[in-house]
Scaffold this active site. Structure first.
Site, PDB file in Angstrom:
ATOM      1  CG  HIS A   1      -2.857   2.577  -1.899  1.00 16.52           C
ATOM      2  ND1 HIS A   1      -2.818   2.493  -0.531  1.00 16.52           N
ATOM      3  CD2 HIS A   1      -4.000   1.971  -2.284  1.00 16.52           C
ATOM      4  CE1 HIS A   1      -3.915   1.892  -0.088  1.00 16.52           C
ATOM      5  NE2 HIS A   1      -4.646   1.542  -1.138  1.00 16.52           N
TER       6      HIS A   1
ATOM      7  CG  ASN B   1       1.040  -3.774  13.422  1.00 14.90           C
ATOM      8  OD1 ASN B   1       1.351  -2.985  14.312  1.00 14.90           O
ATOM      9  ND2 ASN B   1       0.357  -3.413  12.349  1.00 14.90           N
TER      10      ASN B   1
ATOM     11  CB  CYS C   1      -3.852   6.370 -22.455  1.00 14.32           C
ATOM     12  SG  CYS C   1      -2.304   7.157 -21.961  1.00 14.32           S
TER      13      CYS C   1
ATOM     14  CB  SER D   1      -3.989   0.288  10.576  1.00 17.92           C
ATOM     15  OG  SER D   1      -4.457   0.939   9.387  1.00 17.92           O
TER      16      SER D   1
ATOM     17  CB  CYS E   1      -2.118   9.450 -18.850  1.00 22.16           C
ATOM     18  SG  CYS E   1      -3.471  10.047 -19.877  1.00 22.16           S
TER      19      CYS E   1
ATOM     20  CD  GLN F   1      -2.549  -1.264   2.636  1.00 20.58           C
ATOM     21  OE1 GLN F   1      -3.622  -0.675   2.846  1.00 20.58           O
ATOM     22  NE2 GLN F   1      -1.935  -1.980   3.567  1.00 20.58           N
ATOM     23  CG  ASN F   2       4.106   1.185   2.389  1.00 24.94           C
ATOM     24  OD1 ASN F   2       3.062   1.494   2.966  1.00 24.94           O
ATOM     25  ND2 ASN F   2       4.988   0.359   2.917  1.00 24.94           N
TER      26      ASN F   2
HETATM   27  N1  APR Z   1       6.854  -2.380  12.072  1.00 26.43           N
HETATM   28  C1  APR Z   1       5.650  -2.899  11.712  1.00 26.43           C
HETATM   29  N2  APR Z   1       4.478  -2.221  11.841  1.00 26.43           N
HETATM   30  C2  APR Z   1       4.550  -0.982  12.358  1.00 26.43           C
HETATM   31  C3  APR Z   1       5.768  -0.376  12.751  1.00 26.43           C
HETATM   32  C4  APR Z   1       6.947  -1.134  12.588  1.00 26.43           C
HETATM   33  N3  APR Z   1       8.153  -0.655  12.951  1.00 26.43           N
HETATM   34  N4  APR Z   1       5.485   0.872  13.233  1.00 26.43           N
HETATM   35  C5  APR Z   1       4.149   1.029  13.126  1.00 26.43           C
HETATM   36  N5  APR Z   1       3.583  -0.074  12.609  1.00 26.43           N
HETATM   37  C6  APR Z   1       2.176  -0.347  12.326  1.00 26.43           C
HETATM   38  C7  APR Z   1       1.178   0.403  13.155  1.00 26.43           C
HETATM   39  O1  APR Z   1       0.927  -0.288  14.364  1.00 26.43           O
HETATM   40  C8  APR Z   1      -0.044   0.393  12.231  1.00 26.43           C
HETATM   41  O2  APR Z   1      -0.829  -0.765  12.468  1.00 26.43           O
HETATM   42  O3  APR Z   1       1.937   0.069  10.994  1.00 26.43           O
HETATM   43  C9  APR Z   1       0.546   0.334  10.841  1.00 26.43           C
HETATM   44  C10 APR Z   1       0.390   1.608  10.052  1.00 26.43           C
HETATM   45  O4  APR Z   1      -0.991   1.807   9.821  1.00 26.43           O
HETATM   46  P1  APR Z   1      -1.439   3.026   8.892  1.00 26.43           P
HETATM   47  O5  APR Z   1      -0.719   4.257   9.296  1.00 26.43           O
HETATM   48  O6  APR Z   1      -2.934   3.021   8.877  1.00 26.43           O
HETATM   49  O7  APR Z   1      -0.876   2.639   7.455  1.00 26.43           O
HETATM   50  P2  APR Z   1      -1.532   1.686   6.374  1.00 26.43           P
HETATM   51  O8  APR Z   1      -2.190   0.516   7.004  1.00 26.43           O
HETATM   52  O9  APR Z   1      -0.476   1.407   5.357  1.00 26.43           O
HETATM   53  O10 APR Z   1      -2.642   2.638   5.706  1.00 26.43           O
HETATM   54  C11 APR Z   1      -3.296   2.127   4.573  1.00 26.43           C
HETATM   55  O11 APR Z   1      -4.253   4.310   4.213  1.00 26.43           O
HETATM   56  O12 APR Z   1      -4.342   6.580   3.944  1.00 26.43           O
HETATM   57  C12 APR Z   1      -4.150   5.379   3.305  1.00 26.43           C
HETATM   58  O13 APR Z   1      -2.973   5.362   1.313  1.00 26.43           O
HETATM   59  C13 APR Z   1      -2.781   5.301   2.692  1.00 26.43           C
HETATM   60  O14 APR Z   1      -1.729   3.262   1.997  1.00 26.43           O
HETATM   61  C14 APR Z   1      -2.272   3.940   3.110  1.00 26.43           C
HETATM   62  C15 APR Z   1      -3.532   3.248   3.621  1.00 26.43           C
END
Ligand code: APR
Length: 260
Positions: free
Chosen positions: A130, A225, A141, A201, A138, A112-113
């Site tokens: 994402h 996590n 296309c 998350s 674009c 998702q990164n």
């Molecule tokens: N190692 C593993 N997990 C970690 C660490 C770490 N060192 N530090 C934090 N985390 C965990 C947190 O506990 C949390 O559960 O990473 C998670 C980050 O959650 P979010 O900030 O919600 O990120 P993500 O799940 O990728 O969000 C999904 O939301 O806004 C959109 O496009 C954005 O791709 C993103 C999507």
């Protein structure tokens, strides 16, 4: 902890087709803030509206003008994320996933990164659901190109292939995931019999549904996590800790088993 690491290694080695689903937490140890949680970008600045893509579509020129301003001026999530990603390097968690791919234990990563760190760590089979903040796309296309070296003069930038409107490749809130990417992700999810969840998350669909679909079809789910998430209940193995520590330990356990 070692017992959990061992169970995760056994699942990954025993799987026919193990994949990973990663989120912002994986890149936290590369200095990139996550979105939710205590220091999250959305925690600090608020989550963007689900109408973001509609606002862009209604006036792409104004969107680009605001975007370029935000990238240049501190005090907004765009600036903070750009500053962090511009200086970020892959951390041991990214490298560990690339190692698992080299060992043919992990078949692909759905991330998702948008930071591109999986590719820089050496992972080959990466699906960026994402998008990638280093690319432009674009909306006419669907063609993608690197942002570096693309001189943005007119706003919105016109597509040199079809004359359509170019936006950042990063998927906005309210924007459909590009169909080819979503189809490729769905194929990986349906094919997997093990899924390693790292640093997400589970707050955003469709990615958050992938582990649930995989589990429904009998896949084993491993979560890495430091905190419980919306997906913890669906995981068969839950390893509480940072990706930069846990993932290299899993790689070591896998290597020990392969070399035994
Ligand atoms: N190692 C593993 N997990 C970690 C660490 C770490 N060192 N530090 C934090 N985390 C965990 C947190 O506990 C949390 O559960 O990473 C998670 C980050 O959650 P979010 O900030 O919600 O990120 P993500 O799940 O990728 O969000 C999904 O939301 O806004 C959109 O496009 C954005 O791709 C993103 C999507």
């Amino acid at each position: 902890m070692q017992e959990l690491i061992g169970r995760a290694a056994d699942i990954l080695i025993g799987a026919e087709y193990a994949i990973a689903l990663t989120g912002a937490g994986l890149s936290v140890e590369s200095g990139i803030p996550s979105f939710r949680g205590p220091d999250g970008l959305w925690t600090r600045y608020g989550q963007p509206s689900n109408l973001s893509y509609r606002v862009f579509s209604q006036d792409p020129q104004a969107w680009w003008e605001q975007r370029l301003n935000d990238e240049a001026a501190p005090g907004n999530p765009t600036y903070d994320l750009k500053a962090a990603v511009d200086q970020a390097l892959p951390n041991p968690g990214h490298v560990a996933l690339a190692d698992l791919e080299s060992l043919d234990v992990l078949k692909s990563v759905i991330t998702q990164n948008v930071d591109g760190l999986h590719g820089r760590a050496g992972s080959q089979a990466v699906l960026e659901i994402h998008g990638n903040r280093n690319h432009l796309r674009c909306i006419g296309c669907g063609s993608r190109r690197p942002r570096d070296g693309y001189l943005i003069t007119d706003l919105p930038p016109p597509c040199i292939d079809c004359g359509g409107i170019i936006k950042l490749d990063t998927v906005m809130f309210g924007e459909p995931i590009p169909a080819p990417t979503l189809a490729a992700c769905a194929q990986e999810v349906h094919r997997c019999d093990a899924m390693l969840l790292v640093g997400t998350s589970g707050a955003v669909n469709p990615a958050a549904q992938f582990p649930l679909v995989a589990r429904e079809q009998g896949a084993k789910i491993i979560e890495v996590n430091p905190m419980p998430t919306e997906l913890t209940a669906a995981a068969h193995v839950v390893i509480s800790g940072g990706a930069g520590d846990i993932l290299p330990a899993i790689v070591q356990a896998v290597r020990e088993r392969i070399n035994a």
